[in-house]
Scaffold this active site. Structure first.
Site: not given
Lengths: 272, 272
Positions: A9-10, A72, A151, A184, A186
């Site tokens: 993943d990034s 990702c 985040e 996404c 996240h």
């Protein structure tokens, strides 16, 4: 069959996919690499995303992984076909599993997808959906404010709820919408709030859950699944701060994450 | 990629799988063969089930199918490994997809499976579940009265509701149960009643839906999916009465089923 599953993943987003792999495939060992140093990929040119992804893949291939998960959305959009061609192990991205799950659950054929600007612009989800079923109508919406919120660890503040509410306002106008893909990695962290906002008539599809499910299918289909019984020791690598990575991982994951290692995967340091 | 997907079943039950394939993969052509003449398979010896299934497979292989779905729990339990070995096209059964979906959705790890006596006795579901995750606890229950009810077309009578209620009584006692696998392709027809009986805290997994989803995954993974746009013409064959088959199919399927053909697939007539 004893070999690990590689997850790239990034950054930290792919941990939601790793968490689901650990939950749905508790006997499989995971090696995770997050390119936190060069995160996010969403705003980078295609050629750069491809180069960075290939560097991550090189690192994991040295670990003798049996299957690669591109956890990702941006990297999936740009490198899935290339990596499928290049590698002699199965490669699974996060876009197609989400699309297939949406097709399975929708009754009204009105599906929406939310993601970063990069993912939404790439139109990877509408393409994946309509390649399978042209009857599906897709509403796409970029929610650029969600990743910073997640985040920051803000899962419940009043401001967070307002951001979610305002971001999703236009989707709530879509008539007969019954399925929403979290495009996404996240977003599953704030899926409760998204569900609350959209209402119970909308079913939320998490790429992470669906990708883990398809990893299970492909392992079984290729007779690659671990067949004994074990408590696997997972490994986590990051190109950025190991401490920061471990902090986030311990909030997001169901099991404690220890011993995160910092690695350098590129020869030249990238100065963003 | 233009070739059809083959679906075999001991009778009409597999139509719920075909229906889901048509819904989730609307561009793919289906060729269905139901061995209605020799149905049910559940009570037959293993060797006989294998022989009958191989006869069905021979018939469909002549139609140049690109993927085979064994839409029958008994035939999956007895022939999946054999057919995977024997055929050079992908082969998908109905047991593993249901097991994987259950692992995905359960939070409590308390899963139940209902099916015919044959399927429950074979322990194929507990094995499939525990091979992936040893932490899953599985309650199995044979519901022999459900298939006759469904085949009679009784989806709403008072008697039907009582049979469902009585059959499931013991499962309702299982603490923390949150997932129920319909381990028989007939059961999705009465899934509303089963859901009502079990309550909303229990999520119902339909083998048909999950199998169609995995067919989509495997087609895509093997680059076998049809990539254009078309309205496929499906074909339905039965070893029994074409008229009776068509009657049932038209009640169960979302689209009208026409032109069902009777076929003879074995040399010697089987006298049960």
């Amino acid at each position: 069959m004893d070999q690990p599953i590689g997850v790239i993943d990034s950054g930290v987003g792919g941990l939601t996919v790793a968490r689901e792999l650990m939950r749905q495939l508790p006997k499989e060992q995971i090696i995770y690499l997050g390119d936190t140093l060069r995160c996010p990929y969403g705003s980078r040119p295609e050629q750069e995303v491809i180069q960075f992804t290939l560097e991550m893949v090189d690192f994991l291939m040295q670990k003798k992984i049996k299957l690669l998960v591109i956890a990702c959305n941006t990297a999936t959009a740009f490198t899935l076909d290339l990596l499928k061609e290049k590698l002699d192990i199965p490669v699974i991205g996060v876009i197609q599993p989400g699309a297939r799950a949406a097709i399975k659950v929708t009754k009204t054929k009105e599906v929406a997808v939310i993601g970063t600007e990069g993912t939404i612009k790439s139109e990877a989800y509408p393409q994946a959906l309509q390649q399978i079923s042209s009857k599906i109508s897709v509403s796409s919406l970029a929610c650029p404010q969600f990743v910073p919120l997640v985040e920051r660890g803000d899962f419940s503040s009043h401001e967070m709820k307002e951001v979610v509410s305002e971001s999703l306002a236009s989707l709530k106008q879509v008539k007969n919408l019954d399925t929403l893909i979290l495009g996404c990695t996240h977003y599953p962290i704030i899926s409760d709030q998204i569900q609350l906002e959209m209402g119970n008539q909308v079913q939320i599809i998490s790429s992470g859950e669906e990708t883990a499910r398809e990893v299970s299918t492909i392992l079984s289909y290729n007779q690659l699944a671990y067949r004994g019984d074990r408590q696997p020791q997972h490994e986590f690598f990051t190109t950025g701060s190991a401490q920061l990575f471990q902090q986030i991982a311990n909030v997001w994951m169901d099991e404690p994450v220890e011993n995160v290692k910092h690695v350098v995967i590129n020869q030249t340091i990238d100065n963003k």
